[in-house]
Design a protein around this motif. Structure first.
Motif, short mmCIF file in Angstrom:
data_model
loop_
_atom_site.label_atom_id
_atom_site.label_comp_id
_atom_site.label_asym_id
_atom_site.label_seq_id
_atom_site.Cartn_x
_atom_site.Cartn_y
_atom_site.Cartn_z
N VAL A 17 14.20 3.92 -39.46
CA VAL A 17 15.64 4.20 -39.55
C VAL A 17 16.31 3.84 -38.22
CG1 VAL A 17 17.37 6.04 -39.77
CG2 VAL A 17 15.45 5.93 -41.36
N PHE A 18 15.67 4.21 -37.11
CA PHE A 18 16.22 3.89 -35.78
C PHE A 18 16.37 2.37 -35.61
CE2 PHE A 18 15.29 2.64 -31.37
CZ PHE A 18 16.37 3.24 -30.72
N PHE A 19 15.34 1.61 -35.99
CA PHE A 19 15.41 0.15 -35.86
C PHE A 19 16.44 -0.47 -36.81
CE2 PHE A 19 11.04 0.35 -33.88
CZ PHE A 19 11.47 -0.07 -32.63
N ILE A 20 16.58 0.07 -37.99
CA ILE A 20 17.59 -0.42 -38.94
C ILE A 20 18.99 -0.20 -38.37
CG2 ILE A 20 18.63 -0.03 -41.21
CD1 ILE A 20 15.76 0.45 -42.27
N ILE A 21 19.22 0.97 -37.81
CA ILE A 21 20.54 1.28 -37.20
C ILE A 21 20.78 0.38 -35.99
CG2 ILE A 21 21.83 3.06 -35.95
CD1 ILE A 21 20.52 5.13 -37.83
N GLN A 22 19.77 0.19 -35.15
CA GLN A 22 19.89 -0.69 -33.98
C GLN A 22 20.19 -2.12 -34.41
OE1 GLN A 22 20.54 1.27 -31.40
NE2 GLN A 22 19.32 -0.05 -30.11
N ASN A 23 19.49 -2.58 -35.44
CA ASN A 23 19.70 -3.94 -35.94
C ASN A 23 21.13 -4.12 -36.44
OD1 ASN A 23 19.08 -6.55 -36.73
ND2 ASN A 23 18.35 -5.91 -38.75
N SER A 24 21.62 -3.13 -37.18
CA SER A 24 22.99 -3.18 -37.69
C SER A 24 23.99 -3.20 -36.53
CB SER A 24 23.24 -1.98 -38.59
OG SER A 24 24.58 -1.96 -39.01
N SER A 25 23.73 -2.37 -35.54
CA SER A 25 24.61 -2.31 -34.36
C SER A 25 24.61 -3.64 -33.61
CB SER A 25 24.15 -1.18 -33.44
OG SER A 25 24.90 -1.18 -32.26
#
Length: 172
Positions: A17-25
């Motif tokens: 989830v952290f990496f998905i949010i970072q990727n989106s950001s």
């Protein structure tokens, strides 16, 4: 053992989830940077267009004043200059030529611009300085001479129209 597995799964899901949010950001940030780049690129293109417009006004002003037969015509330059710049110009017949050519009757005067080159000086959003180099060929009674001319022009933009507001020139 089962608690360790749940903890590991929770950690893995949390990391995903952290990496998905970072990727989106990062994608959003990348998109913003691209938009800013395109905007800056367009501004540079517009500035280049503006500089070309100012140079074209300078070319027209110089050609309008220095290309003439008998005498310069005010109507050939008034669209390219402010009233202050027009006040600096002379539109009279053969003024001062009697001193150069003596008692000779002046029958024909022709002036032309050759080899015009323009160079940009200091520039602001609504003001630009240009330096022009050109040869001014003057023919009086079929006797031709060429004067190398250096001209500094101050061009201003008022109401989306560029005009020569001030100038100086030296001929040799």
């Amino acid at each position: 053992m089962q608690k360790k597995m749940i903890v590991i799964i929770v950690l893995l899901v949390g990391t995903m989830v952290f990496f998905i949010i970072q990727n989106s950001s990062l994608k959003n940030e990348n998109l913003t940077i691209r938009e800013q780049f395109e905007q800056l690129k367009n501004e540079d293109i517009n500035k280049g267009d503006t500089n070309e417009q100012a140079k074209e006004i300078a070319r027209d002003f110089i050609s309008g004043y220095f290309n003439y037969q008998d005498k310069p015509a005010k109507q050939d330059v008034e669209n390219y200059a402010t009233s202050e710049a027009l006040d600096q110009l002379q539109f009279d017949d053969a003024e001062g030529l009697e001193e150069i050519y003596g008692d000779t009757d002046i029958e024909k005067i022709q002036s032309s611009v050759e080899n015009l080159s323009l160079y940009e000086g200091q520039s602001l959003d609504d003001r630009m300085e240009l330096v022009a180099f050109f040869d001014n060929r003057v023919e009086v009674n079929d006797i031709s001479s060429v004067a190398m001319t250096i001209m500094t022009l101050e061009i201003v933009e008022e109401e989306d129209q560029w005009s020569v507001s001030n100038f100086t020139f030296y001929q040799h």
